[in-house]
Write an enzyme that holds these catalytic residues in place. Structure first.
Site, mmCIF file in Angstrom:
data_model
loop_
_atom_site.group_PDB
_atom_site.id
_atom_site.type_symbol
_atom_site.label_atom_id
_atom_site.label_comp_id
_atom_site.label_asym_id
_atom_site.label_seq_id
_atom_site.Cartn_x
_atom_site.Cartn_y
_atom_site.Cartn_z
ATOM 1 N N ASN A 103 -2.993 -2.307 -1.906
ATOM 2 C CA ASN A 103 -2.737 -3.363 -2.887
ATOM 3 C C ASN A 103 -3.794 -3.408 -3.990
ATOM 4 O O ASN A 103 -3.529 -3.871 -5.108
ATOM 5 C CB ASN A 103 -2.739 -4.744 -2.229
ATOM 6 C CG ASN A 103 -1.711 -4.918 -1.134
ATOM 7 O OD1 ASN A 103 -1.946 -5.633 -0.172
ATOM 8 N ND2 ASN A 103 -0.560 -4.275 -1.257
ATOM 9 N N CYS A 109 8.002 -1.270 -5.664
ATOM 10 C CA CYS A 109 6.809 -0.496 -6.024
ATOM 11 C C CYS A 109 6.358 0.441 -4.907
ATOM 12 O O CYS A 109 5.841 1.523 -5.174
ATOM 13 C CB CYS A 109 5.672 -1.444 -6.399
ATOM 14 S SG CYS A 109 5.942 -2.322 -7.952
#
Length: 389
Positions: free
Chosen positions: A189, A309
């Site tokens: 992330n 994503c």
């Protein structure tokens, strides 16, 4: 060659050119329509200012006075703390062509000593310093900062879009941010979800984001909801907010958001990213002319047609760009400034560095917001998305 003026002779020279009046006379002239201008700095006005005075710091006087008062014939009464800076300010206004300018002798110190009416500032010293640059904007000012302080924004997703949006909303002084996310921070992330840190890998994203936001601005209130958006909790999580930031990364969540936004009359700031492109719009059900999310996507696409994503990848800076634009739209909605992206879809191509705006009118046959469109229920909406795969 003339002798250089010292400070006192210089002030005496200014007094010969600038009329001076007492605070009591200034109050009387203000009642007859004169504009009273407080040229002290923002931090000085925290202790109060003469009632109905215009606060305009000396350093910005020449830059902003024409925006606030273009009439060169209106009487202007200038005061500061003791009556010296007001002489300089008044002389500058004379040079700009204002014909009726006076300086108030003794400034705010004498005004207060004579018991003349004072308005207490709604902002304390920390607030005035923290938001100083924003407060100087005539479109924001003290009233606008007060609106931000009482606003409640809900952010779905403390990830790529929610991270930059939440950081800038917190920095701007939005009074309450509610963060909804059921994920934990992963190392993958960090290249785009800048609210998190390596040391917090494994922590709930809501708690990691709360730590970062409170470190940035301890004056705001952060609510965390570490749960997944579901048909049975969507209205409970979104109710009693002013603006919704859509940072979802899946279609089921977006369709639930869209339905709840309509039912709760809650403006939704939509954003999405994929690879090197992003898009943004505002769906505001308070407006009769506003489309909704389903005017753009009437039915959920198949998963193969809209990878997220983790499947398609994304350039790390792209969510930052779109998330900041979402924060901008949220601030405009709260402050009622400018022209929100209602009825317009803004697309961004990072590789070509192009922004493109597409008209997005309300669809009279939209299954979400058409006048005769029935509400099918949140469970049915979630089922619709599941059926699409």
């Amino acid at each position: 060659m003339s002798e250089p003026l010292n400070r006192e002779s210089w002030l005496d020279e200014l007094r010969r050119r600038v009329p001076e009046i007492s605070p009591a006379e200034a109050l009387a002239r203000q009642a007859r329509g004169a504009l009273l201008i407080d040229v002290r700095e923002d931090a000085e006005r925290v202790t109060g200012t003469p009632s109905n005075a215009l606060g305009l710091s000396r350093g910005f006087l020449e830059l902003r006075i024409e925006q606030l008062e273009a009439n060169r014939d209106r009487p202007l009464l200038v005061f500061c703390g003791s009556g010296q800076r007001s002489l300089l300010a008044a002389e500058a206004l004379q040079r700009m062509g204002y014909r009726q300018v006076c300086s108030v002798t003794g400034g705010f110190n004498r005004w207060k000593a004579e018991g003349l009416p004072i308005s207490a500032s709604a902002l304390d010293a920390d607030t005035t310093e923290r938001y100083a640059r924003q407060l100087r904007l005539p479109q924001v000012g003290e009233a606008g900062q007060g609106r931000l302080a009482t606003a409640k924004v809900v952010v779905l997703g403390a990830g790529g879009l929610g991270a930059p949006a939440a950081l800038y909303l917190a920095a701007a002084g939005v009074g309450q941010l509610t963060l909804i996310d059921d994920d934990k921070v992963e190392r993958s992330n960090l290249h785009r979800q800048i609210i998190h840190a390596d040391a917090r890998v494994g922590m709930a994203k809501t708690e990691s984001a709360r730590i970062a936001l409170q470190a940035l601005n301890p004056r705001i209130h952060i609510e965390t909801r570490t749960e997944r958006l579901q048909p049975d909790n969507v209205e409970r999580l979104l109710a009693d907010h002013d603006v919704l930031i859509d940072g979802a990364d899946n279609f089921p969540a977006r369709y639930l958001l869209a339905a709840a936004s309509l039912r709760l009359k809650l403006p939704m700031v939509y954003g999405a990213v994929e690879r090197f492109t992003g898009q943004l719009s505002v769906f505001d059900p308070r407006r009769d002319d506003s489309p909704c999310y389903r005017c753009l996507f009437p039915e959920p696409p198949a998963a193969a047609d809209a990878p997220n994503c983790s499947e398609a990848g994304v350039l790390g800076v792209l969510p930052g760009i779109v998330g900041l634009l979402q924060a901008t739209e949220a601030l405009k909605l709260i402050l009622e400034l400018g022209e929100p992206l209602v009825g317009r879809l803004l697309s961004f191509d990072a590789l070509g560095m192009h922004f493109r705006e597409t008209r997005l009118p309300r669809d009279p046959t939209c299954p979400g917001c058409a006048a005769d469109a029935p509400f099918m229920g949140y469970r049915q909406i979630a089922g619709l998305c599941s059926a699409a795969g």
